[in-house]
Design a protein around this motif. Structure first.
Motif, PDB file in Angstrom:
ATOM      1  N   THR A  54      59.634  55.487  82.535  1.00 43.30           N
ATOM      2  CA  THR A  54      58.655  55.049  81.529  1.00 43.30           C
ATOM      3  C   THR A  54      57.275  54.914  82.160  1.00 43.30           C
ATOM      4  OG1 THR A  54      60.291  53.907  80.160  1.00 43.30           O
ATOM      5  CG2 THR A  54      58.013  53.171  79.960  1.00 43.30           C
ATOM      6  N   ARG A  55      57.207  54.340  83.363  1.00 48.07           N
ATOM      7  CA  ARG A  55      55.914  54.174  84.025  1.00 48.07           C
ATOM      8  C   ARG A  55      55.334  55.521  84.457  1.00 48.07           C
ATOM      9  NH1 ARG A  55      58.328  51.405  87.832  1.00 48.07           N
ATOM     10  NH2 ARG A  55      56.561  51.525  89.252  1.00 48.07           N
ATOM     11  N   THR A  56      56.196  56.483  84.749  1.00 47.48           N
ATOM     12  CA  THR A  56      55.720  57.842  85.021  1.00 47.48           C
ATOM     13  C   THR A  56      55.070  58.429  83.779  1.00 47.48           C
ATOM     14  OG1 THR A  56      57.374  58.258  86.730  1.00 47.48           O
ATOM     15  CG2 THR A  56      56.448  60.190  85.625  1.00 47.48           C
ATOM     16  N   GLU A  57      55.703  58.242  82.634  1.00 48.73           N
ATOM     17  CA  GLU A  57      55.120  58.751  81.390  1.00 48.73           C
ATOM     18  C   GLU A  57      53.778  58.080  81.114  1.00 48.73           C
ATOM     19  OE1 GLU A  57      56.208  59.537  76.666  1.00 48.73           O
ATOM     20  OE2 GLU A  57      57.759  58.775  78.030  1.00 48.73           O
ATOM     21  N   MET A  58      53.684  56.774  81.370  1.00 46.95           N
ATOM     22  CA  MET A  58      52.397  56.079  81.228  1.00 46.95           C
ATOM     23  C   MET A  58      51.332  56.728  82.113  1.00 46.95           C
ATOM     24  SD  MET A  58      53.330  52.025  81.242  1.00 46.95           S
ATOM     25  CE  MET A  58      54.103  51.237  79.834  1.00 46.95           C
ATOM     26  N   ALA A  59      51.707  57.016  83.354  1.00 46.34           N
ATOM     27  CA  ALA A  59      50.763  57.603  84.308  1.00 46.34           C
ATOM     28  C   ALA A  59      50.294  58.976  83.846  1.00 46.34           C
ATOM     29  CB  ALA A  59      51.424  57.711  85.683  1.00 46.34           C
ATOM     30  N   LEU A  60      51.209  59.801  83.384  1.00 48.18           N
ATOM     31  CA  LEU A  60      50.856  61.155  82.926  1.00 48.18           C
ATOM     32  C   LEU A  60      49.978  61.100  81.686  1.00 48.18           C
ATOM     33  CD1 LEU A  60      54.318  62.909  83.413  1.00 48.18           C
ATOM     34  CD2 LEU A  60      52.314  63.085  84.903  1.00 48.18           C
ATOM     35  N   ARG A  61      50.346  60.244  80.746  1.00 50.56           N
ATOM     36  CA  ARG A  61      49.552  60.132  79.525  1.00 50.56           C
ATOM     37  C   ARG A  61      48.208  59.465  79.790  1.00 50.56           C
ATOM     38  NH1 ARG A  61      53.657  58.360  74.713  1.00 50.56           N
ATOM     39  NH2 ARG A  61      51.714  58.570  73.548  1.00 50.56           N
ATOM     40  N   GLY A  63      46.422  60.182  82.515  1.00 45.07           N
ATOM     41  CA  GLY A  63      45.532  61.094  83.211  1.00 45.07           C
ATOM     42  C   GLY A  63      46.033  61.647  84.534  1.00 45.07           C
ATOM     43  N   CYS A  64      47.184  61.189  85.033  1.00 44.20           N
ATOM     44  CA  CYS A  64      47.737  61.755  86.268  1.00 44.20           C
ATOM     45  C   CYS A  64      48.357  63.120  85.974  1.00 44.20           C
ATOM     46  CB  CYS A  64      48.796  60.818  86.855  1.00 44.20           C
ATOM     47  SG  CYS A  64      48.141  59.238  87.421  1.00 44.20           S
ATOM     48  N   ASP A  65      48.409  63.961  86.983  1.00 48.01           N
ATOM     49  CA  ASP A  65      48.964  65.306  86.815  1.00 48.01           C
ATOM     50  C   ASP A  65      50.321  65.483  87.471  1.00 48.01           C
ATOM     51  OD1 ASP A  65      46.772  66.702  85.345  1.00 48.01           O
ATOM     52  OD2 ASP A  65      45.642  65.987  87.063  1.00 48.01           O
ATOM     53  N   VAL A  66      50.530  64.872  88.627  1.00 49.98           N
ATOM     54  CA  VAL A  66      51.837  64.872  89.283  1.00 49.98           C
ATOM     55  C   VAL A  66      52.106  63.447  89.743  1.00 49.98           C
ATOM     56  CG1 VAL A  66      53.220  65.713  91.216  1.00 49.98           C
ATOM     57  CG2 VAL A  66      51.636  67.269  90.069  1.00 49.98           C
ATOM     58  N   GLY A 346      57.438  63.280  87.620  1.00 50.33           N
ATOM     59  CA  GLY A 346      56.886  63.854  86.396  1.00 50.33           C
ATOM     60  C   GLY A 346      55.644  64.668  86.659  1.00 50.33           C
ATOM     61  N   TYR A 347      55.265  65.477  85.654  1.00 51.30           N
ATOM     62  CA  TYR A 347      54.053  66.288  85.791  1.00 51.30           C
ATOM     63  C   TYR A 347      53.519  66.690  84.428  1.00 51.30           C
ATOM     64  CZ  TYR A 347      57.653  69.941  85.369  1.00 51.30           C
ATOM     65  OH  TYR A 347      58.721  70.708  84.960  1.00 51.30           O
ATOM     66  N   SER A 348      52.221  66.937  84.388  1.00 50.77           N
ATOM     67  CA  SER A 348      51.524  67.420  83.201  1.00 50.77           C
ATOM     68  C   SER A 348      51.485  68.954  83.248  1.00 50.77           C
ATOM     69  CB  SER A 348      50.098  66.869  83.180  1.00 50.77           C
ATOM     70  OG  SER A 348      49.337  67.477  84.212  1.00 50.77           O
ATOM     71  N   PRO A 349      50.971  69.622  82.203  1.00 55.14           N
ATOM     72  CA  PRO A 349      50.804  71.085  82.292  1.00 55.14           C
ATOM     73  C   PRO A 349      49.958  71.506  83.488  1.00 55.14           C
ATOM     74  CG  PRO A 349      50.632  70.390  80.010  1.00 55.14           C
ATOM     75  CD  PRO A 349      50.692  69.129  80.838  1.00 55.14           C
ATOM     76  N   ARG A 350      48.871  70.804  83.754  1.00 57.70           N
ATOM     77  CA  ARG A 350      48.058  71.115  84.942  1.00 57.70           C
ATOM     78  C   ARG A 350      48.839  70.790  86.210  1.00 57.70           C
ATOM     79  NH1 ARG A 350      42.230  68.867  84.601  1.00 57.70           N
ATOM     80  NH2 ARG A 350      43.412  66.938  84.345  1.00 57.70           N
ATOM     81  N   GLY A 351      49.638  69.727  86.139  1.00 56.27           N
ATOM     82  CA  GLY A 351      50.478  69.368  87.273  1.00 56.27           C
ATOM     83  C   GLY A 351      51.506  70.434  87.597  1.00 56.27           C
ATOM     84  N   GLN A 352      51.973  71.152  86.570  1.00 57.27           N
ATOM     85  CA  GLN A 352      52.920  72.233  86.807  1.00 57.27           C
ATOM     86  C   GLN A 352      52.292  73.321  87.678  1.00 57.27           C
ATOM     87  OE1 GLN A 352      54.475  74.024  83.200  1.00 57.27           O
ATOM     88  NE2 GLN A 352      56.360  74.619  84.241  1.00 57.27           N
ATOM     89  N   GLU A 353      51.016  73.613  87.432  1.00 54.32           N
ATOM     90  CA  GLU A 353      50.307  74.580  88.257  1.00 54.32           C
ATOM     91  C   GLU A 353      50.129  74.050  89.677  1.00 54.32           C
ATOM     92  OE1 GLU A 353      49.418  77.709  87.346  1.00 54.32           O
ATOM     93  OE2 GLU A 353      50.614  77.170  85.569  1.00 54.32           O
ATOM     94  N   LEU A 354      49.864  72.738  89.777  1.00 52.82           N
ATOM     95  CA  LEU A 354      49.704  72.119  91.086  1.00 52.82           C
ATOM     96  C   LEU A 354      51.014  72.163  91.869  1.00 52.82           C
ATOM     97  CD1 LEU A 354      47.398  70.754  92.622  1.00 52.82           C
ATOM     98  CD2 LEU A 354      48.098  68.577  91.625  1.00 52.82           C
ATOM     99  N   LEU A 355      52.132  71.968  91.181  1.00 55.85           N
ATOM    100  CA  LEU A 355      53.442  72.013  91.837  1.00 55.85           C
ATOM    101  C   LEU A 355      53.747  73.403  92.390  1.00 55.85           C
ATOM    102  CD1 LEU A 355      55.649  69.775  89.521  1.00 55.85           C
ATOM    103  CD2 LEU A 355      55.211  69.416  91.955  1.00 55.85           C
ATOM    104  N   LYS A 356      53.273  74.435  91.712  1.00 54.10           N
ATOM    105  CA  LYS A 356      53.460  75.789  92.228  1.00 54.10           C
ATOM    106  C   LYS A 356      52.772  75.940  93.583  1.00 54.10           C
ATOM    107  CE  LYS A 356      53.875  78.109  87.727  1.00 54.10           C
ATOM    108  NZ  LYS A 356      53.235  79.053  86.775  1.00 54.10           N
TER     109      LYS A 356
END
Length: 419
Positions: A54-61, A63-66, A346-356
């Motif tokens: 839940t706290r990961t979802e808070m972080a992503l929503r 503004g965090c990316d990964v 967790g990750y955002s759409p931009r975070g997905q690119e960062l994970l690559k």
């Protein structure tokens, strides 16, 4: 893509965190955020208000990316090892260019000068620490005083007068020490903490309150609605969601029965084998238990507190008992070896690119779950999840083993909310 690293607990994510995140992006001129976040148990020896997903979802929503997890072996430690573990993870990603932390002072100059001098633990500083601890001072107070005296002897009056005893300044110093010790090229920055102190329980601003005050507000009320002025809409939504299913009020009260069972069923010798149980605390525990007026965590803490044993140190010690953290596994020599994996929560759409990018540049394996990777610290994280789940009366088998089942949290761009 320039990336800034943040070291967080987000317990819960609030307007002050959102301000820090936005300022971090601005002053470091970054495009993306990688957050190292504590899991279910936190740096001051406390359970998190909400579970780590839940706290990961808070972080992503927010503004965090990964979001990557700081293992419980480090997340429940004093500043030195908490900071070392978190900074080492940021360094290991291979994509983090800057680190930005909050501080009471908002001035990184004195912190950097002290970190450069203390990074390799000079003997003179060790002697000052020993002298100061010999007065009966707590470790944090002794450390601050030793730094002051060391910098005074070094002729740096500005650093000697710096308020190192303030919690975020202390953490910031240890982040910088970790960067020095790791030889990291990550560039550090700091943002001044505004309008609410680290553990301030009173609310003095219309929009900014400390996480401590927000937790107090949430735990004492029938509903989290009262937190609305101090958190982004997405955080309130998630507070209400978890509250509705009976999972939004994590505190030591949930774990009293688990803890007291271990305290009464184990011998003083067994208790003495746990991390942070030292200086005869195991015997003090055994002597104190029969004299308690009630079997509550707060009553036990009040009876145990001394000048040397602060509330935070006792919470960490009792948490080690609850989670079964041994002195051997969490010894400095083991912690210095570092973490052998990067656990993505967790990750955002931009975070997905960062994970690559991370999968090509990371110095450690990147994990999406606790399955198929054998490591003692990852096992401690899985055990911490089980212990945390047992704090809820309706926990099921899947709750106990979520680390093996759950995939990283993902969000859509539209899910992000502003303050």
């Amino acid at each position: 893509m320039r990336t800034v690293g943040l070291i967080v607990e987000y317990n819960p994510f609030h307007n002050g965190h959102h301000y820090h995140l936005q300022q971090s992006l601005k002053i470091t001129e970054s495009d993306a955020v990688v957050a190292v976040m504590s899991g279910h148990f936190l740096q001051r020896g406390e359970p998190a208000l909400l579970n780590k997903w839940t706290r990961t979802e808070m972080a992503l929503r927010g503004g965090c990316d990964v979001v990557i997890e700081l293992p419980v072996a480090y997340s429940t430690q004093a500043a030195e090892w908490f900071g070392y573990g978190a900074v080492a993870l940021l360094e290991a990603t291979g994509v983090v260019d800057a680190l930005c932390f909050g501080s009471e002072a908002g001035d990184i100059g004195p912190l950097r000068r002290v970190a450069r001098l203390l990074a390799h633990e000079p003997e003179a500083f060790g002697r000052l620490m020993a002298d100061t601890l010999g007065t009966g001072a707590s470790y944090p107070a002794a450390y601050s005083e030793a730094v002051r005296r060391f910098m005074e002897a070094a002729g740096d009056a500005e650093a000697a007068a710096f308020p190192f005893e303030q919690p975020n300044n202390t953490l910031g110093l240890h982040y910088l020490l970790a960067l020095e010790r790791l030889g990291s090229a990550i560039e550090p920055f700091t943002v001044r903490r505004e309008k609410a102190g680290y553990s301030q329980t009173t609310i003095t601003d219309a929009q900014i309150a400390s996480a401590t005050a927000i937790r107090k507000l949430t735990l004492e009320a029938a509903s989290p609605e009262g937190a609305a002025p101090f958190v982004p809409p997405s955080t309130l939504e998630l507070l209400l969601r978890d509250h509705a299913i009976g999972r939004g009020r994590g505190s030591w009260a949930q774990f009293e029965r688990q803890l007291f069972h271990k305290l009464v069923s184990e011998s003083a010798g067994q208790l003495g084998s746990y991390h942070e149980i030292s200086e005869g605390l195991e015997h003090r525990l055994k002597k104190t238990l029969p004299a308690l007026e009630s079997l509550t965590f707060e009553t036990l803490l009040e009876q145990l507190k001394t000048k040397r044993y602060t509330r935070t140190k006792l919470q960490r010690a009792l948490l080690s008992v609850l989670l079964g953290h041994s002195k051997e596994l969490l010894a400095p020599v083991r912690l210095r070896e570092g973490i052998r994996y990067i656990r993505v929560l967790g990750y955002s759409p931009r975070g997905q690119e960062l994970l690559k990018r991370m999968r090509k540049s990371a110095k450690l394996p990147i994990l999406n779950s606790a399955a198929k990777f054998d490591d003692p610290y990852l096992e401690l994280d899985a055990h911490a999840t089980s212990a945390y789940a047992l704090g809820w009366p309706d926990a099921g088998p899947r709750d106990l083993f979520r680390d093996y089942y759950d995939k990283p949290v993902t969000i859509q761009p539209s899910a992000r909310s502003l303050v």
